[in-house]
Design a protein around this motif. Structure first.
Motif, PDB file in Angstrom:
ATOM      1  N   MET A   1       8.740   7.122  38.351  1.00  4.85           N
ATOM      2  CA  MET A   1       8.093   8.453  37.969  1.00  4.85           C
ATOM      3  C   MET A   1       8.535   9.477  39.278  1.00  4.85           C
ATOM      4  O   MET A   1       8.356   9.184  40.569  1.00  4.85           O
ATOM      5  CB  MET A   1       6.271   8.410  38.385  1.00  4.85           C
ATOM      6  CG  MET A   1       5.830   9.617  38.517  1.00  4.85           C
ATOM      7  SD  MET A   1       5.286  10.232  36.894  1.00  4.85           S
ATOM      8  CE  MET A   1       3.994  11.293  37.342  1.00  4.85           C
ATOM      9  N   CYS A   2       9.093  10.297  38.950  1.00  3.81           N
ATOM     10  CA  CYS A   2       9.511  11.470  40.156  1.00  3.81           C
ATOM     11  C   CYS A   2       8.514  12.190  40.566  1.00  3.81           C
ATOM     12  O   CYS A   2       7.783  12.799  39.797  1.00  3.81           O
ATOM     13  CB  CYS A   2      10.699  12.311  39.554  1.00  3.81           C
ATOM     14  SG  CYS A   2      11.383  13.609  40.649  1.00  3.81           S
ATOM     15  N   GLN A   3       8.339  12.246  41.850  1.00  6.66           N
ATOM     16  CA  GLN A   3       7.261  12.957  42.461  1.00  6.66           C
ATOM     17  C   GLN A   3       7.306  14.560  42.350  1.00  6.66           C
ATOM     18  O   GLN A   3       6.268  15.083  42.486  1.00  6.66           O
ATOM     19  CB  GLN A   3       7.184  12.408  43.976  1.00  6.66           C
ATOM     20  CG  GLN A   3       7.045  11.218  44.159  1.00  6.66           C
ATOM     21  CD  GLN A   3       8.289  10.353  44.788  1.00  6.66           C
ATOM     22  OE1 GLN A   3       9.314  10.929  44.440  1.00  6.66           O
ATOM     23  NE2 GLN A   3       7.958   9.612  45.700  1.00  6.66           N
ATOM     24  N   LYS A   4       8.547  14.785  42.213  1.00  9.45           N
ATOM     25  CA  LYS A   4       8.708  16.358  42.001  1.00  9.45           C
ATOM     26  C   LYS A   4       8.277  16.928  41.020  1.00  9.45           C
ATOM     27  O   LYS A   4       7.850  18.026  40.670  1.00  9.45           O
ATOM     28  CB  LYS A   4      10.238  16.768  42.649  1.00  9.45           C
ATOM     29  CG  LYS A   4      10.133  18.207  43.189  1.00  9.45           C
ATOM     30  CD  LYS A   4      11.458  18.102  44.140  1.00  9.45           C
ATOM     31  CE  LYS A   4      11.585  19.798  44.627  1.00  9.45           C
ATOM     32  NZ  LYS A   4      12.935  19.796  45.409  1.00  9.45           N
ATOM     33  N   CYS A   5       9.392  16.381  39.700  1.00  7.00           N
ATOM     34  CA  CYS A   5       9.021  17.115  38.585  1.00  7.00           C
ATOM     35  C   CYS A   5       8.124  16.165  37.480  1.00  7.00           C
ATOM     36  O   CYS A   5       7.836  16.482  36.381  1.00  7.00           O
ATOM     37  CB  CYS A   5      10.373  17.015  37.618  1.00  7.00           C
ATOM     38  SG  CYS A   5      11.553  15.617  37.913  1.00  7.00           S
ATOM     39  N   HIS A   6       7.443  15.185  38.206  1.00  7.58           N
ATOM     40  CA  HIS A   6       6.345  14.405  37.558  1.00  7.58           C
ATOM     41  C   HIS A   6       6.833  13.885  36.257  1.00  7.58           C
ATOM     42  O   HIS A   6       5.814  13.960  35.043  1.00  7.58           O
ATOM     43  CB  HIS A   6       5.116  15.322  37.390  1.00  7.58           C
ATOM     44  CG  HIS A   6       4.697  15.883  38.677  1.00  7.58           C
ATOM     45  ND1 HIS A   6       4.096  14.705  39.581  1.00  7.58           N
ATOM     46  CD2 HIS A   6       4.766  17.093  39.561  1.00  7.58           C
ATOM     47  CE1 HIS A   6       3.808  15.723  40.708  1.00  7.58           C
ATOM     48  NE2 HIS A   6       4.068  16.559  40.807  1.00  7.58           N
TER      49      HIS A   6
ATOM     50  N   THR B   1      18.218   8.532  42.736  1.00  9.80           N
ATOM     51  CA  THR B   1      17.698   9.980  42.604  1.00  9.80           C
ATOM     52  C   THR B   1      17.675  10.416  41.545  1.00  9.80           C
ATOM     53  O   THR B   1      17.725   9.682  40.516  1.00  9.80           O
ATOM     54  CB  THR B   1      19.024  10.940  43.211  1.00  9.80           C
ATOM     55  OG1 THR B   1      20.253  10.616  42.553  1.00  9.80           O
ATOM     56  CG2 THR B   1      19.364  10.678  44.646  1.00  9.80           C
ATOM     57  N   CYS B   2      16.552  11.493  41.251  1.00  8.37           N
ATOM     58  CA  CYS B   2      16.081  12.001  40.067  1.00  8.37           C
ATOM     59  C   CYS B   2      17.381  12.639  39.377  1.00  8.37           C
ATOM     60  O   CYS B   2      17.916  13.474  39.809  1.00  8.37           O
ATOM     61  CB  CYS B   2      14.959  12.975  40.258  1.00  8.37           C
ATOM     62  SG  CYS B   2      14.383  13.672  38.784  1.00  8.37           S
ATOM     63  N   PRO B   3      17.670  12.215  37.904  1.00 12.75           N
ATOM     64  CA  PRO B   3      18.878  12.657  37.366  1.00 12.75           C
ATOM     65  C   PRO B   3      18.575  14.304  37.095  1.00 12.75           C
ATOM     66  O   PRO B   3      19.358  15.172  36.821  1.00 12.75           O
ATOM     67  CB  PRO B   3      18.793  12.056  36.136  1.00 12.75           C
ATOM     68  CG  PRO B   3      17.677  11.261  36.015  1.00 12.75           C
ATOM     69  CD  PRO B   3      17.132  11.217  37.358  1.00 12.75           C
ATOM     70  N   THR B   4      17.026  14.621  37.094  1.00 14.21           N
ATOM     71  CA  THR B   4      16.742  16.189  36.533  1.00 14.21           C
ATOM     72  C   THR B   4      16.799  16.966  37.871  1.00 14.21           C
ATOM     73  O   THR B   4      17.613  17.880  37.779  1.00 14.21           O
ATOM     74  CB  THR B   4      15.278  15.999  35.970  1.00 14.21           C
ATOM     75  OG1 THR B   4      15.388  15.027  35.228  1.00 14.21           O
ATOM     76  CG2 THR B   4      15.194  17.366  35.452  1.00 14.21           C
ATOM     77  N   CYS B   5      16.318  16.582  39.102  1.00 19.34           N
ATOM     78  CA  CYS B   5      16.144  17.696  40.138  1.00 19.34           C
ATOM     79  C   CYS B   5      16.820  16.996  41.196  1.00 19.34           C
ATOM     80  O   CYS B   5      16.732  17.754  42.433  1.00 19.34           O
ATOM     81  CB  CYS B   5      14.483  17.702  40.509  1.00 19.34           C
ATOM     82  SG  CYS B   5      13.703  16.477  40.951  1.00 19.34           S
ATOM     83  N   LYS B   6      17.521  15.868  41.367  1.00 19.56           N
ATOM     84  CA  LYS B   6      18.447  15.425  42.382  1.00 19.56           C
ATOM     85  C   LYS B   6      17.591  15.047  43.532  1.00 19.56           C
ATOM     86  O   LYS B   6      18.057  14.899  44.655  1.00 19.56           O
ATOM     87  CB  LYS B   6      19.461  16.355  42.732  1.00 19.56           C
ATOM     88  CG  LYS B   6      20.267  16.822  41.473  1.00 19.56           C
ATOM     89  CD  LYS B   6      20.950  15.702  40.831  1.00 19.56           C
ATOM     90  CE  LYS B   6      21.815  16.044  39.718  1.00 19.56           C
ATOM     91  NZ  LYS B   6      22.210  15.127  38.965  1.00 19.56           N
TER      92      LYS B   6
HETATM   93 ZN   LIG Z   1      12.678  14.865  39.324  1.00 12.88          ZN
END
Ligand SMILES: [Zn+2]
Length: 85
Positions: A19-24, A71-76
């Motif tokens: 779970m990405c903390q930034k883009c949830h 890393t998150c593939p969406t928001c890095k």
């Molecule tokens: Zn993200």
């Protein structure tokens, strides 16, 4: 009640669903390898064993000796780092 090690503790060297903390969003983490402490130790070890200069650079080409950065593939965003040591 005790939720101390939620994300970082479960990371390994392979991509994980996290779970990405930034883009949830639940994403499959992107893993990048970087030279970590173990890489340098291995390099130093080979050097001390009398390997020629070219050989002691081998650890820098071996992903298994490197730290894995998720890393998150969406928001890095860096989600966590798996360290060898
Ligand atoms: Zn993200």
């Amino acid at each position: 009640m005790n939720k101390s090690k939620e994300t970082v503790g479960s990371l390994g060297e392979n991509p994980v669903q996290i779970m990405c903390q930034k883009c949830h969003q639940t994403v499959l983490s992107e893993v990048k390898y970087s030279s970590g402490l173990l890489t340098y130790l291995f390099c130093g070890g080979l050097f001390l064993c009398g390997f020629v200069l070219g050989c002691c650079l081998i650890p820098f080409c071996v992903d298994r000796l490197k730290d894995a950065k998720h890393t998150c593939p969406t928001c890095k965003t860096v989600l966590g780092v798996y360290r060898r040591l």
